[in-house]
Design a protein around this motif. Structure first.
Motif, PDB file in Angstrom:
ATOM      1  N   GLN A   1      -8.546 -11.495 -19.062  1.00  0.00           N
ATOM      2  CA  GLN A   1      -9.359 -11.734 -17.875  1.00  0.00           C
ATOM      3  C   GLN A   1      -9.700 -10.428 -17.155  1.00  0.00           C
ATOM      4  O   GLN A   1     -10.763 -10.306 -16.540  1.00  0.00           O
ATOM      5  CB  GLN A   1      -8.636 -12.685 -16.926  1.00  0.00           C
ATOM      6  CG  GLN A   1      -9.498 -13.180 -15.762  1.00  0.00           C
ATOM      7  CD  GLN A   1      -8.760 -14.177 -14.902  1.00  0.00           C
ATOM      8  OE1 GLN A   1      -7.543 -14.110 -14.758  1.00  0.00           O
ATOM      9  NE2 GLN A   1      -9.493 -15.129 -14.335  1.00  0.00           N
ATOM     10  N   GLU A   2      -8.799  -9.458 -17.229  1.00  0.00           N
ATOM     11  CA  GLU A   2      -9.003  -8.180 -16.541  1.00  0.00           C
ATOM     12  C   GLU A   2      -9.789  -7.179 -17.379  1.00  0.00           C
ATOM     13  O   GLU A   2     -10.045  -6.056 -16.932  1.00  0.00           O
ATOM     14  CB  GLU A   2      -7.635  -7.585 -16.179  1.00  0.00           C
ATOM     15  CG  GLU A   2      -6.875  -8.418 -15.152  1.00  0.00           C
ATOM     16  CD  GLU A   2      -5.412  -8.042 -15.067  1.00  0.00           C
ATOM     17  OE1 GLU A   2      -5.014  -7.068 -15.767  1.00  0.00           O
ATOM     18  OE2 GLU A   2      -4.666  -8.709 -14.338  1.00  0.00           O
ATOM     19  N   SER A   3     -10.187  -7.571 -18.585  1.00  0.00           N
ATOM     20  CA  SER A   3     -10.931  -6.669 -19.466  1.00  0.00           C
ATOM     21  C   SER A   3     -12.408  -6.650 -19.095  1.00  0.00           C
ATOM     22  O   SER A   3     -12.841  -7.298 -18.138  1.00  0.00           O
ATOM     23  CB  SER A   3     -10.758  -7.106 -20.920  1.00  0.00           C
ATOM     24  OG  SER A   3     -11.370  -8.379 -21.120  1.00  0.00           O
ATOM     25  N   GLN A   4     -13.187  -5.937 -19.858  1.00  0.00           N
ATOM     26  CA  GLN A   4     -14.598  -5.732 -19.548  1.00  0.00           C
ATOM     27  C   GLN A   4     -15.371  -7.046 -19.424  1.00  0.00           C
ATOM     28  O   GLN A   4     -16.198  -7.205 -18.537  1.00  0.00           O
ATOM     29  CB  GLN A   4     -15.242  -4.851 -20.621  1.00  0.00           C
ATOM     30  CG  GLN A   4     -16.719  -4.545 -20.356  1.00  0.00           C
ATOM     31  CD  GLN A   4     -17.308  -3.633 -21.407  1.00  0.00           C
ATOM     32  OE1 GLN A   4     -16.610  -3.190 -22.310  1.00  0.00           O
ATOM     33  NE2 GLN A   4     -18.597  -3.341 -21.294  1.00  0.00           N
ATOM     34  N   TYR A   5     -15.094  -7.983 -20.335  1.00  0.00           N
ATOM     35  CA  TYR A   5     -15.840  -9.239 -20.324  1.00  0.00           C
ATOM     36  C   TYR A   5     -15.092 -10.358 -19.605  1.00  0.00           C
ATOM     37  O   TYR A   5     -15.533 -11.493 -19.584  1.00  0.00           O
ATOM     38  CB  TYR A   5     -16.184  -9.650 -21.759  1.00  0.00           C
ATOM     39  CG  TYR A   5     -17.075  -8.644 -22.441  1.00  0.00           C
ATOM     40  CD1 TYR A   5     -18.434  -8.599 -22.162  1.00  0.00           C
ATOM     41  CD2 TYR A   5     -16.549  -7.717 -23.329  1.00  0.00           C
ATOM     42  CE1 TYR A   5     -19.261  -7.669 -22.773  1.00  0.00           C
ATOM     43  CE2 TYR A   5     -17.371  -6.774 -23.948  1.00  0.00           C
ATOM     44  CZ  TYR A   5     -18.714  -6.757 -23.670  1.00  0.00           C
ATOM     45  OH  TYR A   5     -19.530  -5.831 -24.261  1.00  0.00           O
ATOM     46  N   GLY A   6     -13.936 -10.020 -19.046  1.00  0.00           N
ATOM     47  CA  GLY A   6     -13.206 -10.863 -18.120  1.00  0.00           C
ATOM     48  C   GLY A   6     -13.071 -12.323 -18.487  1.00  0.00           C
ATOM     49  O   GLY A   6     -12.583 -12.678 -19.555  1.00  0.00           O
TER      50      GLY A   6
END
Length: 257
Positions: A223-228
């Protein structure tokens, strides 16, 4: 193979499929702000407890998971399907044994929750510190990395189709359901295992081993990555696919002995 053993295995598959299905649905809903929550197996037990007829649901899921654990123990120790004692066979049987221990623990937790004796779950659970913690986290991380690679390999080679006697299935709709849900589900599991492996190994390298990690942490990482939320939602949908695949196992699996 004894018919009672087959029935026990099928009941176990239903319980496992139920846990993965609820995990996927709740996490998918959370990803797109539709309610729900990022979930782990332990949190699913707590979710069931809060539902109408919660105690009955806990008994059913606890017994089902106990059946699954027993089936995995039998596979690892007695080898009823003649997996063998070569390198590949031993690897599978060790994996089955580890799976049995995990699901036995989950079954016990369900019954503990039934008796209001369960403790709170989640990623904030107790951990280890010092050199022991680093070693444990490193070993778990390596094991999860191997498990993730195995999921991707199983999806790529279509090895998962062997459990169904796939070539003998004439119903095209059934064939597509098994193939597509198994493929997508295994990839989703591989992603979660890979993320958890990274989290554990990173924790070991940083000597940050005070809290054990779980599926919820892996979903949070996505979730905290680029595409969340989209990435978390897609992987959660993969868990639902895996649930459908395991339900198909419960119904159509071909036992080899």
């Amino acid at each position: 193979m004894d018919s009672k053993l087959k029935k026990m295995a099928r009941v176990g598959y239903v319980a496992k499929a139920t846990v993965y299905g609820i995990t996927g649905i709740l996490t998918f809903m959370a990803a797109f702000n539709m309610g729900g929550q990022k979930s782990s197996k332990l949190q699913i037990i707590e979710f069931l407890e809060k539902q109408p007829f919660g105690n009955a649901l806990l008994v059913l899921i606890g017994l089902g998971l106990l059946c699954y654990a027993a089936w995995r123990f039998i596979q690892s120790l007695s080898d009823p399907e003649n997996i063998g004692d070569d390198k590949k066979g031993k690897g599978k049987r060790v994996a089955y044994f580890i799976s049995a221990v995990i699901y036995l623990g989950l079954s016990v937790y369900a019954f503990m929750t039934l008796n209001n004796a369960g403790s709170s779950s989640g990623s904030s659970g107790g951990g280890l510190t010092g050199t022991l913690g680093v070693v444990v986290f490193a070993v778990i991380g390596a094991g999860l990395a191997i498990a993730g690679i195995f999921q991707f390999k199983k999806a790529k080679t279509k090895e998962f189709l062997q459990d169904f006697g796939y070539d003998s299935i004439s119903d095209e709709k059934k064939r597509k359901t098994i193939k597509n849900t198994g493929y997508l589900g295994l990839i989703a599991r591989g992603i979660i295992f890979a993320v958890l492996a990274y989290i554990f190994i990173r924790g070991a390298l940083a000597s940050n081993t005070s809290n054990m990690k779980g599926t919820t942490d892996a979903f949070s990482f996505l979730q905290e990555s680029q595409y969340g939320s989209w990435l978390m939602g897609v992987v959660a949908a993969g868990f639902v696919c895996y649930s459908i695949y395991v339900f198909m196992l419960a119904r159509y699996r071909k036992f080899k002995a």
